[in-house]
Design an enzyme around this catalytic site. Structure first.
Site, PDB file in Angstrom:
ATOM      1  N   ASN A  28       1.055  -1.251   0.070  1.00 51.82           N
ATOM      2  CA  ASN A  28      -0.140  -0.063   0.077  1.00 51.82           C
ATOM      3  C   ASN A  28       0.780   1.283  -0.022  1.00 51.82           C
ATOM      4  O   ASN A  28       2.008   1.327   0.387  1.00 51.82           O
ATOM      5  CB  ASN A  28      -0.729  -0.077   1.224  1.00 51.82           C
ATOM      6  CG  ASN A  28      -0.321  -0.599   2.388  1.00 51.82           C
ATOM      7  OD1 ASN A  28       0.492   0.225   2.947  1.00 51.82           O
ATOM      8  ND2 ASN A  28      -0.862  -1.759   2.950  1.00 51.82           N
ATOM      9  N   SER A  44      -8.517  -0.765   1.637  1.00 45.56           N
ATOM     10  CA  SER A  44      -8.012  -2.179   2.093  1.00 45.56           C
ATOM     11  C   SER A  44      -8.395  -3.419   1.310  1.00 45.56           C
ATOM     12  O   SER A  44      -9.856  -3.383   0.928  1.00 45.56           O
ATOM     13  CB  SER A  44      -8.548  -2.525   3.682  1.00 45.56           C
ATOM     14  OG  SER A  44      -8.015  -3.736   4.088  1.00 45.56           O
ATOM     15  N   GLY A  45      -7.581  -4.130   0.820  1.00 48.27           N
ATOM     16  CA  GLY A  45      -7.775  -5.378   0.083  1.00 48.27           C
ATOM     17  C   GLY A  45      -8.451  -5.303  -1.380  1.00 48.27           C
ATOM     18  O   GLY A  45      -8.972  -6.296  -2.264  1.00 48.27           O
ATOM     19  N   SER A  74      -5.217  -1.631   6.162  1.00 49.31           N
ATOM     20  CA  SER A  74      -5.264  -1.864   7.577  1.00 49.31           C
ATOM     21  C   SER A  74      -3.940  -1.157   7.955  1.00 49.31           C
ATOM     22  O   SER A  74      -3.641  -1.219   9.266  1.00 49.31           O
ATOM     23  CB  SER A  74      -5.452  -3.467   7.802  1.00 49.31           C
ATOM     24  OG  SER A  74      -4.399  -3.918   6.938  1.00 49.31           O
ATOM     25  N   ASP A  75      -2.920  -0.946   7.307  1.00 49.37           N
ATOM     26  CA  ASP A  75      -1.571  -0.323   7.820  1.00 49.37           C
ATOM     27  C   ASP A  75      -1.624   1.056   7.834  1.00 49.37           C
ATOM     28  O   ASP A  75      -0.769   1.720   8.209  1.00 49.37           O
ATOM     29  CB  ASP A  75      -0.689  -0.904   6.787  1.00 49.37           C
ATOM     30  CG  ASP A  75      -0.143  -2.226   6.688  1.00 49.37           C
ATOM     31  OD1 ASP A  75      -0.162  -2.918   7.850  1.00 49.37           O
ATOM     32  OD2 ASP A  75      -0.077  -2.895   5.526  1.00 49.37           O
ATOM     33  N   HIS A  94       4.435   0.540   1.615  1.00 45.64           N
ATOM     34  CA  HIS A  94       4.647  -0.712   2.482  1.00 45.64           C
ATOM     35  C   HIS A  94       4.482  -1.902   1.389  1.00 45.64           C
ATOM     36  O   HIS A  94       3.381  -1.613   0.674  1.00 45.64           O
ATOM     37  CB  HIS A  94       3.768  -0.753   3.362  1.00 45.64           C
ATOM     38  CG  HIS A  94       3.796  -2.271   4.191  1.00 45.64           C
ATOM     39  ND1 HIS A  94       4.970  -2.822   4.593  1.00 45.64           N
ATOM     40  CD2 HIS A  94       2.883  -2.988   4.261  1.00 45.64           C
ATOM     41  CE1 HIS A  94       4.660  -3.954   4.974  1.00 45.64           C
ATOM     42  NE2 HIS A  94       3.582  -4.456   4.933  1.00 45.64           N
ATOM     43  N   HIS A  96       5.829  -6.174   0.097  1.00 46.72           N
ATOM     44  CA  HIS A  96       6.364  -7.484   0.700  1.00 46.72           C
ATOM     45  C   HIS A  96       7.002  -7.938  -0.526  1.00 46.72           C
ATOM     46  O   HIS A  96       6.945  -9.029  -0.837  1.00 46.72           O
ATOM     47  CB  HIS A  96       5.052  -8.429   0.956  1.00 46.72           C
ATOM     48  CG  HIS A  96       4.466  -8.064   2.290  1.00 46.72           C
ATOM     49  ND1 HIS A  96       4.001  -9.270   3.018  1.00 46.72           N
ATOM     50  CD2 HIS A  96       4.044  -7.004   2.996  1.00 46.72           C
ATOM     51  CE1 HIS A  96       3.431  -8.601   4.364  1.00 46.72           C
ATOM     52  NE2 HIS A  96       3.411  -7.415   4.066  1.00 46.72           N
ATOM     53  N   ASP A 119      24.621   4.682  -3.144  1.00 43.04           N
ATOM     54  CA  ASP A 119      23.912   5.736  -4.034  1.00 43.04           C
ATOM     55  C   ASP A 119      22.682   6.274  -3.357  1.00 43.04           C
ATOM     56  O   ASP A 119      22.383   7.334  -3.657  1.00 43.04           O
ATOM     57  CB  ASP A 119      23.669   5.221  -5.345  1.00 43.04           C
ATOM     58  CG  ASP A 119      25.135   5.437  -6.250  1.00 43.04           C
ATOM     59  OD1 ASP A 119      26.261   6.154  -5.861  1.00 43.04           O
ATOM     60  OD2 ASP A 119      25.030   4.656  -7.120  1.00 43.04           O
ATOM     61  N   HIS A 168       8.413  -9.366   8.894  1.00 37.61           N
ATOM     62  CA  HIS A 168       7.403  -8.655   8.196  1.00 37.61           C
ATOM     63  C   HIS A 168       7.782  -8.272   6.766  1.00 37.61           C
ATOM     64  O   HIS A 168       7.937  -9.303   5.922  1.00 37.61           O
ATOM     65  CB  HIS A 168       6.563  -7.644   9.177  1.00 37.61           C
ATOM     66  CG  HIS A 168       5.376  -7.075   8.371  1.00 37.61           C
ATOM     67  ND1 HIS A 168       4.486  -6.149   9.167  1.00 37.61           N
ATOM     68  CD2 HIS A 168       4.662  -7.271   7.309  1.00 37.61           C
ATOM     69  CE1 HIS A 168       3.427  -5.864   8.348  1.00 37.61           C
ATOM     70  NE2 HIS A 168       3.632  -6.468   7.124  1.00 37.61           N
ATOM     71  N   TYR A 226      25.788  14.730  -8.942  1.00 38.92           N
ATOM     72  CA  TYR A 226      25.588  13.762  -9.827  1.00 38.92           C
ATOM     73  C   TYR A 226      24.277  14.390 -10.812  1.00 38.92           C
ATOM     74  O   TYR A 226      23.359  15.046 -10.177  1.00 38.92           O
ATOM     75  CB  TYR A 226      25.008  12.465  -9.105  1.00 38.92           C
ATOM     76  CG  TYR A 226      24.356  11.367  -9.941  1.00 38.92           C
ATOM     77  CD1 TYR A 226      25.269  10.497 -10.619  1.00 38.92           C
ATOM     78  CD2 TYR A 226      23.121  11.303 -10.252  1.00 38.92           C
ATOM     79  CE1 TYR A 226      24.808   9.463 -11.249  1.00 38.92           C
ATOM     80  CE2 TYR A 226      22.763  10.303 -10.860  1.00 38.92           C
ATOM     81  CZ  TYR A 226      23.331   9.442 -11.579  1.00 38.92           C
ATOM     82  OH  TYR A 226      22.860   8.434 -12.185  1.00 38.92           O
TER      83      TYR A 226
HETATM   84 ZN   LIG Z   1       2.613  -5.984   5.481  1.00 36.09          ZN
END
Ligand SMILES: [Zn+2]
Length: 229
Positions: A28, A44-45, A74-75, A94, A96, A119, A168, A226
């Protein structure tokens, strides 16, 4: 509220999926408008291919829904803790993503083994300790945020824009939600490189501090040189 923030957050969430950083619905992204005191976040979802700017959720900084019929990710509470603690950031992501999650599950920080890492991140990617039982049973998502804040105590969040939460996955951030997605992409690449490096040579150590500083500060900060002006 401004549609551009909804557009930015929708694009960021779709990008997470498009870049392979968030399979299924494991991820998310959110953005904050500090002047207006609002956060826009993925519902959510909801699968990424069904996301539209108008089905995102808008909340106040306490997490109360202001606009939207769907429940927020939910986060959300973790994102809010990060926004409260890091006043320079405008977006949180966030995911995974596979290799970063492997390091988080191994409860190992990602050492800075090369200049690709240097970097973008000024040092190893930190990992939090596991939450206590009471923290898990209580306000779990907010306590995840507090664990991140404790781990990053004394660290400039714009020099270290990512963290691994033990067992996690990662949280990343940046001045905007688009930059937070960029950080999540680079983190995954760096995590994959580090995994393969220690697989090939378990004794590989971090690069010297002078090389870390050289690569980080030529891209970031007042003396950066840079890229194009
Ligand atoms: Zn998670």
């Amino acid at each position: 509220m401004s549609d551009s923030l909804r557009d930015d957050v929708c694009r960021a969430n779709v990008d997470l999926a498009a870049r392979g950083l968030a399979r299924f619905t494991f991820g998310n992204a959110s953005a904050i408008d500090r002047e207006r005191g609002i956060v826009v976040i993925k519902p959510s979802g909801v699968p990424y291919d069904q996301l539209r700017p108008d089905n995102l959720v808008v909340t106040d900084l306490g997490g109360r829904v202001i606009e939207g019929k769907l429940r927020p990710s939910s986060d959300l509470a973790t994102h809010l803790v990060l926004y409260h603690a890091f006043d320079q950031i405008g977006g949180v992501v966030h995911t995974h993503s596979h290799y970063a999650t492997v390091w988080a599950q191994s409860q190992r920080e990602i050492p800075c083994l090369g200049t690709t890492h240097a970097d973008y991140f000024h040092g190893p990617i930190p990992v939090t300790p596991h939450l206590e039982h009471s923290e898990i049973r209580g306000e779990y998502e907010a306590n995840t945020g507090h664990a991140i804040i404790r781990r990053l105590s004394g660290v400039d969040p714009l020099r270290m824009r990512a963290v691994l939460v033990a067992g996690h996955a990662s949280f990343c951030w940046g001045p905007s939600v688009g930059e937070a997605v960029e950080t999540a992409s680079i983190l995954e690449e760096v995590a994959m490189m580090a995994y393969h490096t220690v697989t090939l040579n378990a004794a590989a150590g971090p690069i010297p501090a002078a090389l870390l500083d050289k690569h980080f500060f030529r891209k970031h900060g007042p003396d950066a040189y840079y890229g194009q002006r």
